[in-house]
Scaffold this active site. Structure first.
Site, PDB file in Angstrom:
ATOM      1  CD  GLU A 179      -3.127  -1.007   2.106  1.00  0.00           C
ATOM      2  OE1 GLU A 179      -2.889  -0.458   3.189  1.00  0.00           O
ATOM      3  OE2 GLU A 179      -4.238  -1.480   1.816  1.00  0.00           O
ATOM      4  CD  GLU A 377      -4.032  -5.984   2.599  1.00  0.00           C
ATOM      5  OE1 GLU A 377      -4.832  -5.242   3.199  1.00  0.00           O
ATOM      6  OE2 GLU A 377      -2.798  -5.875   2.687  1.00  0.00           O
TER       7      GLU A 377
HETATM    8  C1  BG6 Z   1      -4.411  -2.698   4.796  1.00  0.00           C
HETATM    9  C2  BG6 Z   1      -3.102  -3.234   5.257  1.00  0.00           C
HETATM   10  O1  BG6 Z   1      -4.387  -1.324   4.996  1.00  0.00           O
HETATM   11  O2  BG6 Z   1      -5.584  -3.036   5.445  1.00  0.00           O
HETATM   12  C3  BG6 Z   1      -3.192  -4.290   6.343  1.00  0.00           C
HETATM   13  O3  BG6 Z   1      -2.286  -3.666   4.215  1.00  0.00           O
HETATM   14  C4  BG6 Z   1      -4.336  -3.947   7.265  1.00  0.00           C
HETATM   15  O4  BG6 Z   1      -1.954  -4.353   6.989  1.00  0.00           O
HETATM   16  C5  BG6 Z   1      -5.627  -4.008   6.462  1.00  0.00           C
HETATM   17  O5  BG6 Z   1      -4.409  -4.757   8.380  1.00  0.00           O
HETATM   18  C6  BG6 Z   1      -6.886  -3.748   7.281  1.00  0.00           C
HETATM   19  O6  BG6 Z   1      -6.742  -2.613   8.032  1.00  0.00           O
HETATM   20  P1  BG6 Z   1      -6.953  -2.596   9.602  1.00  0.00           P
HETATM   21  O7  BG6 Z   1      -6.526  -1.274  10.034  1.00  0.00           O
HETATM   22  O8  BG6 Z   1      -8.395  -2.864   9.806  1.00  0.00           O
HETATM   23  O9  BG6 Z   1      -6.092  -3.683  10.150  1.00  0.00           O
END
Ligand code: BG6
Length: 479
Positions: A179, A377
């Site tokens: 990211e 993701e």
């Molecule tokens: C992304 C990241 O921003 O989203 C992860 O690559 C992160 O590391 C995921 O965990 C979800 O975000 P959060 O803040 O809910 O853990």
């Protein structure tokens, strides 16, 4: 019932995590301290603190994660049971180079990933690896100022080459910086620290510093792509972009122009990664802002020669913006210039839920970057309730995945997007990156641990476990 489309043969269904959010074992096997190790626990609406080193009395959830460091054989077994073809994680830089600037790597750290990858492969799961996922060695932050310093390029490339050589027969898919474009927005803790290791407050002149650090990362990424292809020509090395499309609030021309600038400011990183060139608007912006950038002719040649093989991206939500009367600069600032989207629901953490935005984004990237894509993701952070019999009825998560997978499949089947795979985030519960909570759960697998690291850390299946297993078994047809 078949409600979806079948994905292409060899499609990589799997799950995604990052080392610092689940491994724990923060001082084991000679590991050094990373930036994630000095971040305390926050809560929903309460930001994490970043302390000056590890301080007694503070709670640092990444120190234990979900204890994957000790329990991965059990987890790999569960991933195989779900039918995973791949598993995305990161290599913690501090396990390999505890301080980040050593010449020789730490053998115990290298051995840990050898063992993990061997175990995954024995379960017919291929590792997909991120090189830098919010876990820069803390020593590099204190001693060099993180990616604010050009020397970081060499440290990163040395780390990348070391792991490329070691795992060249075990890993095919790699990504450079997780990211990378998140640092364009101010939030607490600021992604500029998580992404680039820069310790700057909101009142400091952080924007120029962000562009400079991102430039050094893009150069490091381009050198890494070239080095990786020389080590193994079969490597597929991608970038990793946080994809949150930004819509105009209305058809008012100034809203549309503001949204266009917002997209440019969030996705120029992808232009450089994929096309090897800065987009034309950006040098003009530097000029207008008086930013004095260290970008050499040799850097520009490196960027051109080190474009990525595919676009890895996360997708959680979309955003909305609008123009301001009389403003012709359109200097969009994130998150200040966001407005609410009246048409979508939100999660308990205020993340907008927009499956159509995923299909829109995949089309937008295809038309702009012309590369294969990999959704590395996507997921739904929620409060889960464990029943007395141990079950977790997470129908809200199933519904989120149903709608997003459907949109993804439409982008492939109807719009012709070339998609390599899909790895939902936090396939097993882990520590949240933004809040440091365990309570913000994403997993198909429940981990019995609370925000303070109390609990048995035992694993159990949520309802979504069997649902996702069925989706994979039908190659996406049975949603
Ligand atoms: C992304 C990241 O921003 O989203 C992860 O690559 C992160 O590391 C995921 O965990 C979800 O975000 P959060 O803040 O809910 O853990």
């Amino acid at each position: 019932m078949a409600t979806g489309y079948k994905m292409p043969k060899g499609f990589l269904w799997g799950g995604a995590v990052a080392a610092h959010q689940l491994e724990g074992g923060w001082q084991e096997g000679g590991k050094g301290v990373s930036i994630a190790d000095v971040m305390t626990a926050g809560r929903n609406g309460v930001p994490r603190k970043v302390t000056d080193g590890v301080k007694p009395g503070e709670i640092y959830p990444n120190h234990w994660g979900n204890d994957f460091y000790h329990r991965y054989p059990e987890d790999d077994q569960l991933f195989e049971e779900m039918g995973f073809k791949c598993f995305r994680t990161s290599i913690a830089w501090t396990r390999i180079f505890p301080n980040g600037d050593e010449e020789e790597p730490n053998e115990a750290g290298l051995k840990f990933y050898d063992d993990l990858f061997d175990d995954l492969l024995a379960h017919h799961i291929q590792p997909v690896i991120t090189l830098s996922h919010f876990e820069i060695p803390y020593h590099l932050v204190k001693e060099y100022g993180g990616f604010g310093n050009r020397k970081m390029i060499d440290f990163f490339v040395h780390f990348a080459k070391t792991v490329f050589k070691r795992y060249k027969n075990k890993v095919k898919y790699w990504m450079t910086f997780n990211e990378i474009n998140n640092q364009t927005a101010w939030s607490d803790p600021h992604p500029l620290l998580q992404n680039s290791g820069l310790e700057l407050g909101k009142d400091d002149n952080w924007e120029q510093a962000m562009y400079q650090a991102a430039h050094y990362e893009l150069v490091a990424s381009a050198l890494t792509v070239q080095a990786g292809h020389a080590i193994n020509p079969d490597f597929q090395i991608g970038c990793m972009i946080a994809m949150c499309p930004i819509y105009p609030l209305t058809a008012k021309p100034s809203d549309v122009m503001m949204a266009e600038r917002a997209m440019q400011k969030r996705y120029w990183f992808g232009d450089v990664h994929c096309q090897g060139e800065y987009p034309k608007w950006l040098p003009k912006y530097f000029e207008r802002k008086g930013f004095d950038m260290d970008i050499t002719a040799a850097d520009l040649a490196t960027l051109k020669a080190g474009t990525v093989d595919y676009v890895g991206f996360s997708y959680y939500m979309s955003f909305v913006t609008k123009g301001k009367d009389g403003d012709t600069d359109y200097d969009f600032k994130e998150p200040d210039d966001f407005v609410e989207n009246p048409y979508v629901e939100k999660s308990d953490w205020g993340w907008q839920i927009d499956p159509t935005g995923l299909r829109y984004a995949m089309n937008w990237m295809q038309d702009r970057w012309h590369l294969p894509q990999f959704i590395v993701e996507n997921g739904f952070g929620a409060y889960d309730k464990k029943e007395a019999d141990g079950s977790v009825h997470d129908d809200y998560r199933i519904s989120y995945f149903h709608d997003h997978i459907k949109a993804m499949e439409e982008a492939v089947a109807l719009d012709g997007v070339d998609l390599i795979g899909y790895t939902p985030w936090g396939c097993i519960d882990l520590v949240s990156a933004s809040t440091g909570e365990m309570a913000k759960r994403y997993g198909f697998i429940y981990v019995d641990a609370d925000d303070n690291g109390q609990g048995s850390f035992d694993r159990s299946k949520k309802d979504s476990f069997d649902w996702y297993k069925k989706v994979i078994a039908s190659n996406g047809e049975d949603l």
